[in-house]
Write a protein that holds these residues in place. Structure first.
Motif, PDB file in Angstrom:
ATOM      1  N   TYR A  57       0.685  -1.149  -0.046  1.00  0.00           N
ATOM      2  CA  TYR A  57      -0.056  -0.078  -0.049  1.00  0.00           C
ATOM      3  C   TYR A  57       0.873   1.107   0.062  1.00  0.00           C
ATOM      4  N   VAL A  58       0.335   2.324  -0.416  1.00  0.00           N
ATOM      5  CA  VAL A  58       1.117   3.766  -0.428  1.00  0.00           C
ATOM      6  C   VAL A  58       0.594   4.216   0.931  1.00  0.00           C
ATOM      7  N   ASN A  59       1.662   4.366   1.744  1.00  0.00           N
ATOM      8  CA  ASN A  59       1.565   4.973   3.000  1.00  0.00           C
ATOM      9  C   ASN A  59       1.274   6.460   3.132  1.00  0.00           C
ATOM     10  N   PRO A  60       0.319   6.819   3.641  1.00  0.00           N
ATOM     11  CA  PRO A  60      -0.309   8.163   3.459  1.00  0.00           C
ATOM     12  C   PRO A  60       0.644   9.107   4.352  1.00  0.00           C
ATOM     13  N   ALA A  61       1.092   8.403   5.460  1.00  0.00           N
ATOM     14  CA  ALA A  61       2.021   9.513   6.523  1.00  0.00           C
ATOM     15  C   ALA A  61       3.325   9.690   5.770  1.00  0.00           C
ATOM     16  N   GLN A  62       3.830   8.774   5.025  1.00  0.00           N
ATOM     17  CA  GLN A  62       5.048   8.952   4.283  1.00  0.00           C
ATOM     18  C   GLN A  62       4.902   9.971   3.042  1.00  0.00           C
ATOM     19  N   VAL A  63       3.557   9.836   2.342  1.00  0.00           N
ATOM     20  CA  VAL A  63       3.340  10.888   1.348  1.00  0.00           C
ATOM     21  C   VAL A  63       3.134  12.244   1.835  1.00  0.00           C
ATOM     22  N   LYS A  64       2.774  12.503   3.116  1.00  0.00           N
ATOM     23  CA  LYS A  64       2.418  13.701   3.787  1.00  0.00           C
ATOM     24  C   LYS A  64       3.938  14.399   4.067  1.00  0.00           C
ATOM     25  N   TRP A  65       4.562  13.521   4.734  1.00  0.00           N
ATOM     26  CA  TRP A  65       5.896  13.576   5.009  1.00  0.00           C
ATOM     27  C   TRP A  65       6.798  14.346   3.892  1.00  0.00           C
ATOM     28  N   ALA A  66       6.737  13.693   2.535  1.00  0.00           N
ATOM     29  CA  ALA A  66       7.422  13.704   1.614  1.00  0.00           C
ATOM     30  C   ALA A  66       7.070  15.250   0.956  1.00  0.00           C
ATOM     31  N   LYS A  67       5.615  15.393   1.068  1.00  0.00           N
ATOM     32  CA  LYS A  67       5.095  16.692   0.534  1.00  0.00           C
ATOM     33  C   LYS A  67       5.859  17.930   1.532  1.00  0.00           C
ATOM     34  N   MET A  68       5.692  17.638   2.894  1.00  0.00           N
ATOM     35  CA  MET A  68       6.191  18.621   3.663  1.00  0.00           C
ATOM     36  C   MET A  68       7.801  18.890   3.523  1.00  0.00           C
ATOM     37  N   GLU A  69       8.312  17.895   2.965  1.00  0.00           N
ATOM     38  CA  GLU A  69       9.920  18.194   2.762  1.00  0.00           C
ATOM     39  C   GLU A  69       9.908  18.710   1.263  1.00  0.00           C
ATOM     40  N   GLY A  70       9.030  18.985   0.595  1.00  0.00           N
ATOM     41  CA  GLY A  70       9.260  19.700  -0.787  1.00  0.00           C
ATOM     42  C   GLY A  70       9.282  18.843  -1.900  1.00  0.00           C
ATOM     43  N   SER A  72       7.628  16.964  -5.001  1.00  0.00           N
ATOM     44  CA  SER A  72       6.476  17.255  -5.944  1.00  0.00           C
ATOM     45  C   SER A  72       5.469  15.907  -5.835  1.00  0.00           C
ATOM     46  N   ASP A  73       4.256  15.997  -6.597  1.00  0.00           N
ATOM     47  CA  ASP A  73       3.616  14.821  -6.625  1.00  0.00           C
ATOM     48  C   ASP A  73       4.301  14.038  -7.567  1.00  0.00           C
ATOM     49  N   GLU A  74       4.789  14.617  -8.541  1.00  0.00           N
ATOM     50  CA  GLU A  74       5.490  13.974  -9.646  1.00  0.00           C
ATOM     51  C   GLU A  74       6.450  13.046  -9.032  1.00  0.00           C
ATOM     52  N   ASP A  75       7.620  13.815  -8.143  1.00  0.00           N
ATOM     53  CA  ASP A  75       8.573  13.089  -7.623  1.00  0.00           C
ATOM     54  C   ASP A  75       8.247  11.900  -6.757  1.00  0.00           C
ATOM     55  N   ILE A  76       7.074  12.168  -6.049  1.00  0.00           N
ATOM     56  CA  ILE A  76       6.509  10.969  -5.132  1.00  0.00           C
ATOM     57  C   ILE A  76       5.932   9.808  -5.798  1.00  0.00           C
ATOM     58  N   PHE A  77       5.384  10.081  -6.949  1.00  0.00           N
ATOM     59  CA  PHE A  77       4.737   8.714  -7.550  1.00  0.00           C
ATOM     60  C   PHE A  77       5.507   8.401  -8.752  1.00  0.00           C
ATOM     61  N   GLU A  78       6.725   8.830  -8.929  1.00  0.00           N
ATOM     62  CA  GLU A  78       7.561   8.504  -9.814  1.00  0.00           C
ATOM     63  C   GLU A  78       8.872   7.484  -9.168  1.00  0.00           C
ATOM     64  N   GLY A  79       8.515   7.447  -7.659  1.00  0.00           N
ATOM     65  CA  GLY A  79       9.360   6.471  -6.983  1.00  0.00           C
ATOM     66  C   GLY A  79      10.686   7.379  -6.453  1.00  0.00           C
ATOM     67  N   LYS A  80      10.834   8.506  -6.433  1.00  0.00           N
ATOM     68  CA  LYS A  80      11.859   9.246  -6.157  1.00  0.00           C
ATOM     69  C   LYS A  80      12.201   9.552  -4.575  1.00  0.00           C
ATOM     70  N   VAL A  81      11.183   8.800  -4.014  1.00  0.00           N
ATOM     71  CA  VAL A  81      11.174   9.113  -2.424  1.00  0.00           C
ATOM     72  C   VAL A  81      11.145   7.768  -1.911  1.00  0.00           C
ATOM     73  N   ASP A  82      11.854   7.255  -1.129  1.00  0.00           N
ATOM     74  CA  ASP A  82      11.877   6.061  -0.433  1.00  0.00           C
ATOM     75  C   ASP A  82      10.789   5.813   0.561  1.00  0.00           C
ATOM     76  N   GLY A  83      10.355   4.652   0.781  1.00  0.00           N
ATOM     77  CA  GLY A  83       9.532   4.418   1.825  1.00  0.00           C
ATOM     78  C   GLY A  83       8.039   4.668   1.776  1.00  0.00           C
ATOM     79  N   LEU A  84       7.751   4.971   0.419  1.00  0.00           N
ATOM     80  CA  LEU A  84       6.069   5.320   0.155  1.00  0.00           C
ATOM     81  C   LEU A  84       5.255   4.057   0.137  1.00  0.00           C
ATOM     82  N   VAL A  85       6.046   2.936  -0.508  1.00  0.00           N
ATOM     83  CA  VAL A  85       5.224   1.790  -0.466  1.00  0.00           C
ATOM     84  C   VAL A  85       5.751   0.727   0.517  1.00  0.00           C
TER      85      VAL A  85
END
Length: 103
Positions: A57-70, A72-85
């Motif tokens: 699953y896509v961990n919403p807490a990690q998505v929220k953290w990634a957005k707070m860290e700056g 983008s949605d594109e970065d998040i869902f292109e796998g550029k952020v570790d720990g989301l899934v």
């Protein structure tokens, strides 16, 4: 469709329906389903080569953290952020979909 996969989606649909949550799914391959809820929760359910059911699953807490860290949605869902899934059990995934949290 694989019988384990069919059983998993039937369980999710019934559990979620009993809790007034609508799940939708699409099948990109015979071994994988992409499952979403109306409120944007996302997961994949599949069967590995050994025949074991796997849920992620896509961990919403990690998505929220990634957005707070700056990120983008594109970065998040292109796998550029570790720990989301993260891997999750089918039971915990059903609970997550209806508003519960992962144990």
């Amino acid at each position: 469709m694989n019988t384990k996969l069919q059983g998993a989606i039937t369980f999710l649909e019934e559990f979620c329906s009993q809790n007034s949550v609508v799940v939708k799914h699409k099948r990109p391959t015979d071994r994988v389903l992409i499952v979403t809820t109306e409120d944007g929760k996302k997961a994949s359910v599949g069967v590995d080569l050994a025949g074991n059911l796997k849920c992620y699953y896509v961990n919403p807490a990690q998505v929220k953290w990634a957005k707070m860290e700056g990120f983008s949605d594109e970065d998040i869902f292109e796998g550029k952020v570790d720990g989301l899934v993260e891997e999750i059990t089918l039971r915990d995934l059903a609970s997550f979909f209806v508003g519960g949290v992962k144990n």
